[in-house]
Every structure is written in structure tokens, then in C-alpha cells.
Design an enzyme around this catalytic site. Sequence first.
Site, PDB file in Angstrom:
ATOM      1  CG  HIS A   1      -1.458  26.395  45.499  1.00 59.36           C
ATOM      2  ND1 HIS A   1      -0.581  27.289  44.923  1.00 59.36           N
ATOM      3  CD2 HIS A   1      -1.769  25.519  44.517  1.00 59.36           C
ATOM      4  CE1 HIS A   1      -0.386  26.974  43.654  1.00 59.36           C
ATOM      5  NE2 HIS A   1      -1.101  25.901  43.390  1.00 59.36           N
TER       6      HIS A   1
ATOM      7  CG  HIS B   1      -6.330  20.208  42.143  1.00 59.00           C
ATOM      8  ND1 HIS B   1      -5.222  20.945  42.496  1.00 59.00           N
ATOM      9  CD2 HIS B   1      -5.863  19.253  41.284  1.00 59.00           C
ATOM     10  CE1 HIS B   1      -4.146  20.473  41.885  1.00 59.00           C
ATOM     11  NE2 HIS B   1      -4.502  19.446  41.148  1.00 59.00           N
TER      12      HIS B   1
ATOM     13  CG  HIS C   1      -7.382  26.466  38.268  1.00 58.78           C
ATOM     14  ND1 HIS C   1      -6.374  27.410  38.275  1.00 58.78           N
ATOM     15  CD2 HIS C   1      -7.354  25.885  39.498  1.00 58.78           C
ATOM     16  CE1 HIS C   1      -5.770  27.403  39.452  1.00 58.78           C
ATOM     17  NE2 HIS C   1      -6.344  26.470  40.205  1.00 58.78           N
TER      18      HIS C   1
END
Length: 366
Positions: free
Chosen positions: A91, A197, A199
Amino acid sequence: MRILHVSDSHLGYSAYHKIAENGLNQREVDVYNSFKQFVDYAIEKKPDLIIHSGDFFDSVRPTNRALFFALQQLLKISDAEIPFIILSGNHETPKMRETGSVFRLFEHIPYIYPIYKGKLEEIEIGNAIVHAIPHCFSNEDLKKNIENVKKRENFINILVLHVGIIGIKEFRRGDFNEQIIPSGCLPIDFDYIALGHYHKATQVTENAYYAGSTEYFSFKEAGEQKGFYDVEINRKVNFIPLKVRQMINLGAIDCSLLSPEEITHEIIRRADEKGVDGKIVRIELKKIGRGKYKALNWERIKKLASSALHFEMPYEFFEMEQELRGRSKIGNLEEEWREYIASVPIGGNKKEIEELALKYLHEVSR
């Protein structure tokens, strides 16, 4: 050695339209609050090391507000003299090498180790070596970096990665730029592997763990516990839950045989059973007719939804499903073209135009 493993805090994330008392987006505030809980725990317990395995921020260019909050928390950790390794995830990693990383801001803060340059870095903390690979600029770069990881003798060896894993089970999110490795790439002789990565807090192999995210970011995560790991290397791994706003998925209602009154009753029954006050809620209506949808008791539903932070009710019209089922199978290109040209009024030599188009279609479809 005691470490705290946290991941996917996505600082700066915001969603929905509810505003907190301080005038900020409520979900943005929620995300800050959950990470602050983690920092408070870290300062109280004072571990030997903290590892953040990626997606510290939600975007490549976080807002000034997100940056200010992050710096506040990092300075607290720095003042407590706790080494903190922060890995750049997909991100916050720029797509182009030429684009600078926001992580450069943290390079001169004592005890803070930002890892963002797209290559393997090794950090020595006490009697441990942390082998950290941030999100890479290509899958080929990632592969080379993993090949360069070598266990160091007479040290505790910790590997940090922000990747999806495929193997007997798959741990991936489907992000457009996620990087995936086979589970066989994870070294079995390392003392701990801190993954980011995915969740959901998950043990992947005997020594590899996803810490999960510190908040909810998708209804796919509804019902999962959010938190981080408190790890005593080669002894035990404890999951520490965080207090976060609940996200609940009330499932789907098959509306095909129900009246509008029955559908309304079922929506309210499910919501009352779980409680929606202050929560993020989703319920889906399947196979509902347009007339039924309009005839729902919207006054009762809106009153119910008003107490939730966010209440969404996606629907699938029964008529649309019937239309899709009733459509004839699409034919080949030639058949489609003949049907189309027959329905269009064209002056001149219509037959010649039709045959010329068919010739081109035949050539491109070889």
C-alpha cells in the site's frame, strides 16, 4: 528474546460518512485508536524488539494528519528505547523507483528502522539478525531477495515479509499489486517469520505467522479478531486482541418466497439478535422483486440502521436474474454480425458490406 509482531495498520484509512466529535472521519479515528492501543501496550511491556510487517500507512502519500499521528507514536517508541522495524508493504510502496518513499522521514529517529528500498536488509538487534524484505518493485526482485536470505549462525534469525502465500492453503487478498510466494520459500530453520498482507491473524507454518490487521477494512474480515502477537522466541506465541469497533455480516436473505412484511421482519430480527449500535453492518437481499423492494417498511429499516455507524443492504433484483437466465447464448462473431446487419437499415449494397465485414472477422479470428 521477546518481540511484538504487528502488521497492516493502514494509518490514514477512512470510510463511510460518519464524523467523530473531533470533526474527523470516524473510521480514520478508529484506525488511529487501535494502533495507539498497540503502542501503549508496547511501552508498558517494553519488548526487546517490535516488528511491523507492512502496510503501516494506507497509501503511498498519506495525509499530513496521518503522518503527524504516526510520528507521535514512533517518537513514543523511540523515547522508550525500543527498536522498531517497519517494513514497507504494497500500500505504501511507490510503483516507480524514482518516486520517493514517505519512510525516509523516519530514518533519523533513534531506534526506528524503516525498510523500504525494495531489497533485503539485515538489522542486528542484540543477539538477533532480522532479515527484512519490503514490498519489491517486481516479482523477479522479490525472488532474488528471498534467494539471498542466508541464516546467520549463533544468532536468532527472524525473517520479515509482506506477501501472499500459496500452498495447501492460500493466504492472499487479491490486491492489484500483491506479491505471492509458495509456502516452500519460507525457511523452516528460522526462529520466527513475521508475515504481513493477509488481514487475519494466522499461523501458516510451524514458525511463520500473519499478525493480521489492527482494524477491519473489508466485510470479508467481519467476525475476525484483530490484534497482534506477543512472541517469546522459541517458546510461545500469544495473540493479544485489540478493542476495535465491531464489523458484522448478517448474511443473505432469500426473498423469493417472502412478502415485504416478512422480509422487513427478518432484517430486523437478525439485526436485533446481533445488535447494531455503533457497529459496521451488512445484510444482503437475494432474489427480491422490484415491487417487493419498494414495499419494504423503510421507516422501520432506516430507524434500525440509524444506530449503526454504517449499515449497508445490497440487493439482487429477481427480475434481473430472470432476464440473465432468459437470454440466449451468445453465438459466434459471424452469427452476431449477421443478426446485427439484418436489423440495421443501410443504403447501397448491403450484401457487399456484410461479406466484406465477414472477411475481416475471419482474418482476425484465425
